[in-house]
Design a protein around this motif. Sequence first.
Motif, PDB file in Angstrom:
ATOM      1  N   PHE A 242       6.077  -2.279   8.209  1.00  0.00           N
ATOM      2  CA  PHE A 242       5.981  -2.411   6.755  1.00  0.00           C
ATOM      3  C   PHE A 242       4.855  -1.537   6.196  1.00  0.00           C
ATOM      4  CE2 PHE A 242       8.047  -6.904   6.716  1.00  0.00           C
ATOM      5  CZ  PHE A 242       9.285  -6.318   6.920  1.00  0.00           C
ATOM      6  N   SER A 243       3.781  -1.380   6.963  1.00  0.00           N
ATOM      7  CA  SER A 243       2.679  -0.527   6.508  1.00  0.00           C
ATOM      8  C   SER A 243       3.121   0.924   6.419  1.00  0.00           C
ATOM      9  CB  SER A 243       1.485  -0.652   7.466  1.00  0.00           C
ATOM     10  OG  SER A 243       0.956  -1.951   7.448  1.00  0.00           O
ATOM     11  N   MET A 244       3.904   1.370   7.404  1.00  0.00           N
ATOM     12  CA  MET A 244       4.390   2.745   7.381  1.00  0.00           C
ATOM     13  C   MET A 244       5.319   2.976   6.185  1.00  0.00           C
ATOM     14  SD  MET A 244       4.952   4.064  11.304  1.00  0.00           S
ATOM     15  CE  MET A 244       5.528   2.553  12.064  1.00  0.00           C
ATOM     16  N   VAL A 245       6.145   1.993   5.874  1.00  0.00           N
ATOM     17  CA  VAL A 245       7.016   2.104   4.704  1.00  0.00           C
ATOM     18  C   VAL A 245       6.188   2.123   3.418  1.00  0.00           C
ATOM     19  CG1 VAL A 245       8.853   0.996   3.376  1.00  0.00           C
ATOM     20  CG2 VAL A 245       8.980   1.052   5.866  1.00  0.00           C
ATOM     21  N   GLY A 246       5.184   1.247   3.368  1.00  0.00           N
ATOM     22  CA  GLY A 246       4.300   1.223   2.197  1.00  0.00           C
ATOM     23  C   GLY A 246       3.589   2.540   2.002  1.00  0.00           C
ATOM     24  N   ARG A 247       3.126   3.143   3.112  1.00  0.00           N
ATOM     25  CA  ARG A 247       2.462   4.443   3.021  1.00  0.00           C
ATOM     26  C   ARG A 247       3.432   5.505   2.506  1.00  0.00           C
ATOM     27  NH1 ARG A 247       2.613   8.349   7.026  1.00  0.00           N
ATOM     28  NH2 ARG A 247       1.292  10.138   6.596  1.00  0.00           N
ATOM     29  N   TYR A 248       4.670   5.449   2.942  1.00  0.00           N
ATOM     30  CA  TYR A 248       5.678   6.409   2.485  1.00  0.00           C
ATOM     31  C   TYR A 248       5.859   6.310   0.975  1.00  0.00           C
ATOM     32  CZ  TYR A 248      10.327   8.284   1.543  1.00  0.00           C
ATOM     33  OH  TYR A 248      11.374   8.969   1.002  1.00  0.00           O
ATOM     34  N   PHE A 249       6.032   5.081   0.469  1.00  0.00           N
ATOM     35  CA  PHE A 249       6.234   4.902  -0.969  1.00  0.00           C
ATOM     36  C   PHE A 249       4.989   5.306  -1.766  1.00  0.00           C
ATOM     37  CE2 PHE A 249       9.604   1.663   0.242  1.00  0.00           C
ATOM     38  CZ  PHE A 249      10.649   2.487  -0.129  1.00  0.00           C
TER      39      PHE A 249
END
Length: 257
Positions: A242-249
């Motif tokens: 989820f952190s990697m997805v958050g960083r992407y957004f």
Amino acid sequence: MDFTLHGDVLALLFFVAMAAGFIDAMAGGGGLITIPALLLVQLPPLLALGTNKLQGCSGSFTAALTMLKKRQVRFADVRVPFIAAFLGAALGTIAVQQINPKALDAIIPLILLGIGFYFLLAPNAGEVDGKPRLGGGLYRFVLVPIIGFYDGFFGPGTGSFFSLVGVSLRGQSLIGATAVAKVLNFATNIASLILFIAGGKVLWLVGMVMVCGQVIGAYAGTHAAIKGGARLIRPLIVVVCFSMVGRYFWQKGFLPF
């Protein structure tokens, strides 16, 4: 262009690598921390990827060696997937030096969300060994090389991908899947590193400083994973994905902060 970095920046990268090594040894996704850090100190993208592979290779080697010594996995059982992962990563590394890795931007967040939700909504996944849902041939000669290609091409989350496949499709326990993931992740890292070195895409001083931090973090993280088992690894995989997805957004400006 001069890429000489001051001592305070090198010290910061040492601690960044140590934190990344700890997280990567347990759940994968250490590149979530190290690649942005290397880009932040103004390294060009390919040089950042190559230097990241140098320090990441030391961490994955430490984690894999510890898992092997603790008999969480036997190399004889993963010899063929090791070679498949190596070859897949080699192809991915060649490809990334020819095309734009941002081509993966659209699909990777969806995959990471799927992994995160799988471990979040399947609380008993990986508690014990289960029945394989995928044949060994497809696993060794299709999925493993594909994940290897992704690691050579881009990288972050590779350990989580290997762990997910091991648990959901091969019926492995989470600690067993994590142990296999560490060995295969070393294969992908060493393949990429060899080719990045050949292409002159490694900044050695920065990489060696981060190697020291990676080894410390990976050693501690691997022992924590073995002792904590699925109870500790599962929530960390969820957080990392989820952190990697958050960083992407956040990078794409989709978040209001």
